[in-house]
Design an enzyme around this catalytic site. Sequence first.
Site, PDB file in Angstrom:
ATOM      1  N   GLU A 199      44.670 -95.828 -51.002  1.00 12.77           N
ATOM      2  CA  GLU A 199      44.903 -94.406 -50.716  1.00 12.77           C
ATOM      3  C   GLU A 199      43.971 -93.605 -51.629  1.00 12.77           C
ATOM      4  OE1 GLU A 199      48.659 -92.773 -51.977  1.00 12.77           O
ATOM      5  OE2 GLU A 199      48.523 -91.051 -50.645  1.00 12.77           O
ATOM      6  N   ASP A 230      55.684 -87.627 -46.282  1.00 11.92           N
ATOM      7  CA  ASP A 230      56.529 -86.649 -46.981  1.00 11.92           C
ATOM      8  C   ASP A 230      56.636 -85.391 -46.111  1.00 11.92           C
ATOM      9  OD1 ASP A 230      56.702 -88.008 -49.788  1.00 11.92           O
ATOM     10  OD2 ASP A 230      54.578 -88.049 -49.260  1.00 11.92           O
TER      11      ASP A 230
END
Length: 335
Positions: free
Chosen positions: A204, A282
């Site tokens: 990431e 999220d």
Amino acid sequence: MSVMEIRSAADSRLRAMPKVELHCHVEGTARASTVAELATRHGVPLGVDDPDDLYTYGSLADFLNAFGVVCSAFVEPADFHRLAYEAAEDAAAAGTRYREMFFSPGFHLDRGVPFHVMWEGLASGVADGETDHGVRTRLILDVDKPKGIGPAMALLEVARTLDRDLLIGIGGDSTERGLDHHIFEPLIAEAKNLGLKTCFHCGEDGPAENIEIMVEAGVDRIDHGTRLLDLPDLARRVIDAQIPLTSCPSSNVEIGIVESLESHPFDEQRVAGALVTLNSDDPAFFRFDLADEYERIAAVFGYDHEAMVSIRDNAIDASWLDDTDKAALRAEFAG
Ligand code: HPA
Ligand code: ZN
């Protein structure tokens, strides 16, 4: 029908499509209104006048800072119940029917919230969320990687005692920067010994080499894996073994990992044969949900409905349900 009507019909079709989500953090689903209410009740300073302002950042470091502040509003079992319950309510609105969801004990233990407070609240919230909103949820304990292997192994000791119908796996999140991922090899080995599934955030904000380390360690899934194609031999291996990637393209854009959805490697990974799945990561922090993510990716990469169904089906394949439950889910979704 106007173009707008046609477009919104397509959108609502994707929203209504029953979905599975494999990469979503329960704390990342916290509604700003809930965070504000609980912070006031517990006298916890949020450092902003408008709680919506918490959800703005330009980097993963900013994001993780906001994530910590949001966590600080959750103190009692009832707060964690509400967190998990509202997560299910919001997931239902996105068409999510089954979710393997992270929780991050490190952020709560640090503030003196005992593990059982968090666990009991989440467990009852998950159960009530399933009863009232039809979203089945299983939990993955995510260790906070920068804390190192000691606290991670201590959490695994706690995980050993938890109900395996609810806790199904161990993962690791937060930044990859400055972290040698080899240190987590014993965590993965011991989690596997305990019969838990394993996954790890990697590739990431760190290089594809971190994916390689975690693949060598034997993880069952790669969370993000955005950088996978940087190492062609590794990519071949991950594709051949069909090790799933829990991709979160919009999250990667929001946090500044990639510049735009158009430049995200999701399509390239899919075309290369990777087992890619779509996830919100999220959703409250990014102000979109899983249905929005499906809609955006369909629009950006020109995927038709059939392609979106196949991406959804990848998530069933990549889930940690047993074969009987996977077959039942496929039949339920087809019906
Ligand atoms: N990356 C790293 N850590 C996180 C994330 C993420 O996407 N979401 C919550 N913690
Ligand atoms: Zn994540």
